[in-house]
Design an enzyme around this catalytic site. Structure first.
Site, short mmCIF file in Angstrom:
data_model
loop_
_atom_site.label_atom_id
_atom_site.label_comp_id
_atom_site.label_asym_id
_atom_site.label_seq_id
_atom_site.Cartn_x
_atom_site.Cartn_y
_atom_site.Cartn_z
N THR A 290 0.97 -0.97 0.25
CA THR A 290 -0.04 0.00 0.10
C THR A 290 1.14 1.08 -0.35
OG1 THR A 290 -1.56 -1.07 1.12
CG2 THR A 290 -1.74 0.96 1.52
N LYS B 287 -1.01 4.88 8.05
CA LYS B 287 -0.18 5.59 7.08
C LYS B 287 -1.41 4.89 6.07
CE LYS B 287 1.43 1.34 4.42
NZ LYS B 287 2.39 0.82 3.48
N LYS C 12 -8.31 1.80 -3.23
CA LYS C 12 -7.20 1.30 -1.82
C LYS C 12 -7.92 2.22 -0.53
CE LYS C 12 -4.92 -0.97 1.77
NZ LYS C 12 -5.31 -2.30 2.31
P1 NAD Z 1 5.96 -6.60 7.09
O1 NAD Z 1 6.48 -5.14 7.99
O2 NAD Z 1 5.77 -7.66 7.26
O3 NAD Z 1 6.64 -6.91 5.87
C1 NAD Z 1 7.64 -6.13 5.08
C2 NAD Z 1 9.06 -6.93 4.37
O4 NAD Z 1 9.13 -6.00 3.68
C3 NAD Z 1 9.54 -7.17 6.14
O5 NAD Z 1 10.32 -8.48 6.37
C4 NAD Z 1 10.89 -6.83 5.72
O6 NAD Z 1 12.08 -7.37 6.18
C5 NAD Z 1 11.08 -6.40 3.90
N1 NAD Z 1 11.76 -5.14 3.60
C6 NAD Z 1 11.73 -3.91 4.17
N2 NAD Z 1 12.41 -3.27 3.00
C7 NAD Z 1 12.76 -4.62 2.76
C8 NAD Z 1 13.83 -3.48 1.02
N3 NAD Z 1 14.24 -3.12 0.81
N4 NAD Z 1 13.86 -4.75 0.94
C9 NAD Z 1 13.42 -6.30 0.45
N5 NAD Z 1 12.74 -6.69 1.77
C10 NAD Z 1 12.25 -5.60 2.63
O7 NAD Z 1 4.46 -6.20 6.18
P2 NAD Z 1 2.94 -7.00 5.39
O8 NAD Z 1 1.98 -6.45 7.27
O9 NAD Z 1 3.47 -7.39 5.34
O10 NAD Z 1 2.86 -5.84 5.08
C11 NAD Z 1 3.49 -5.49 3.81
C12 NAD Z 1 2.42 -4.19 2.75
O11 NAD Z 1 1.36 -4.78 2.97
C13 NAD Z 1 2.55 -2.91 3.43
O12 NAD Z 1 2.42 -1.98 2.57
C14 NAD Z 1 0.80 -3.06 4.11
O13 NAD Z 1 0.14 -1.81 4.51
C15 NAD Z 1 0.00 -3.62 3.03
N6 NAD Z 1 -0.88 -4.80 3.63
C16 NAD Z 1 -0.54 -5.41 4.83
C17 NAD Z 1 -2.05 -5.78 5.67
C18 NAD Z 1 -1.70 -6.42 6.83
O14 NAD Z 1 -3.03 -7.06 7.31
N7 NAD Z 1 -0.55 -6.71 7.58
C19 NAD Z 1 -3.01 -5.76 4.66
C20 NAD Z 1 -3.52 -4.85 3.49
C21 NAD Z 1 -2.44 -4.22 3.27
#
Ligand code: NAD
Length: 290
Positions: A93, A243, A168
């Site tokens: 997102t 966010k 979204k």
């Molecule tokens: P998260 O923090 O669990 O996962 C993100 C991952 O990205 C982490 O494992 C981190 O180590 C990795 N990362 C960060 N910088 C990096 C880089 N430069 N190179 C490689 N890896 C890198 O987050 P999430 O909950 O999986 O969410 C991911 C996305 O999905 C976000 O944008 C969030 O807003 C969106 N989202 C999340 C949910 C939810 O319920 N968690 C629901 C809908 C949308």
């Protein structure tokens, strides 16, 4: 068979990867946190030790990263090294302008970008019931459709570049404002001496019903199981909602949209994060200032 590179193996990404592997796709994965890569190796993931190891003969690169700045940084590192025609699908997102900007950068390199944020949370990622809101060209969308179908239950091409992120932002602004209102309705009911279970029975079947009441009621012991029954352990954290509302707020300002409730919701989630409550589920907003 389509070869997939997957960047970002956190809460959402790891679950999405498992579904791709179950469908027998070849997936090479990268995350800054090496443990997250290692965890998926027994499931069949191929390890990328560096970002560019993801690329190889990859046909599709999927990103699932925390925010727009990180997505931009990753894209800047990889887009020169992808073969023309590669699909580049960002499921994170991020803000609408940044998504549009990334589309332009990819198109210059003859890549096929899509912004494809999701709804459905970690549970939806695990059960492959996500909804993908997609922005980009019809050609890119059609090529990606079989993979959306593996990872989710619904996908829709919402329009051109950035339309997925725009959709979204609208959805989550609506979710945040309805959740705040559900909390207020139950507070009023309590102050009027109502039984919350009976109030739920009427609200969930009357004109006030909405997803926030019917599926995620923020009152302990009322309605189906929700984070309220588990001390507001997320679920979907307040900091992620903050966010998303900040993305909506930027879009509200850029477009001159009249959306005072959306702005008010953003301010309230900001307070929650400032009070170090960002790790609670977003539905705990209904407890703020009580
Ligand atoms: P998260 O923090 O669990 O996962 C993100 C991952 O990205 C982490 O494992 C981190 O180590 C990795 N990362 C960060 N910088 C990096 C880089 N430069 N190179 C490689 N890896 C890198 O987050 P999430 O909950 O999986 O969410 C991911 C996305 O999905 C976000 O944008 C969030 O807003 C969106 N989202 C999340 C949910 C939810 O319920 N968690 C629901 C809908 C949308």
């Amino acid at each position: 068979m389509t070869k997939i590179g997957f960047i970002g193996l956190g809460n959402m990404g790891a679950k999405m990867v498992i579904n791709l592997l179950r469908a027998n796709y070849e997936v090479t994965g990268y995350d800054l946190n090496e443990e997250f890569i290692e965890n998926l190796l027994p499931k069949g993931l191929k390890k990328a030790s560096t970002l560019n190891d993801v690329l190889g003969e990859t046909d599709v690169v999927i990103t699932m990263l925390p925010d727009g700045n990180i997505v931009e940084e990753v894209y800047e590192n990889i887009i020169d090294n992808l073969k023309p025609g590669t699909l580049l699908v960002d499921c994170s997102t991020i803000d609408v302008d940044k998504a549009r900007d990334l589309h332009k950068k990819c198109e210059i390199k003859k890549l096929l970008p899509l912004d494809a944020p999701v709804s459905g949370g970690v549970g939806g990622a695990e059960l492959a019931t996500l909804t993908f809101m997609v922005g980009g060209t019809e050609d890119a969308y059609k090529k990606m459709l079989p993979l959306f179908e593996v990872m989710g239950r619904k996908s829709l091409l919402c329009g051109s570049a950035g339309s997925g992120q725009a959709t979204k932002a609208c959805n989550n602004m609506l979710l945040a404002t309805t959740m705040v209102s559900v909390g207020e309705a139950f507070s009023l009911g309590q102050n009027l001496g109502l039984d919350p279970g009976k109030l739920f029975e009427i609200l969930s079947t009357s004109t006030g019903s909405c997803w926030a009441i019917n599926n995620y009621c923020p009152i302990k012991g009322v309605g189906p199981q929700s984070p309220a029954d588990n001390n507001f352990k997320p679920g979907f954290s307040a900091s992620l909602m903050f966010k998303d509302l900040s993305i909506a707020l930027k879009a509200i300002k850029n477009t001159g949209t009249h959306a005072p409730f959306g702005i008010c919701a953003q301010e309230n989630f900001k307070k929650m994060v400032e009070k170090n409550q960002g790790d609670l589920d977003f539905s705990a907003i209904t407890k703020l200032n009580k």
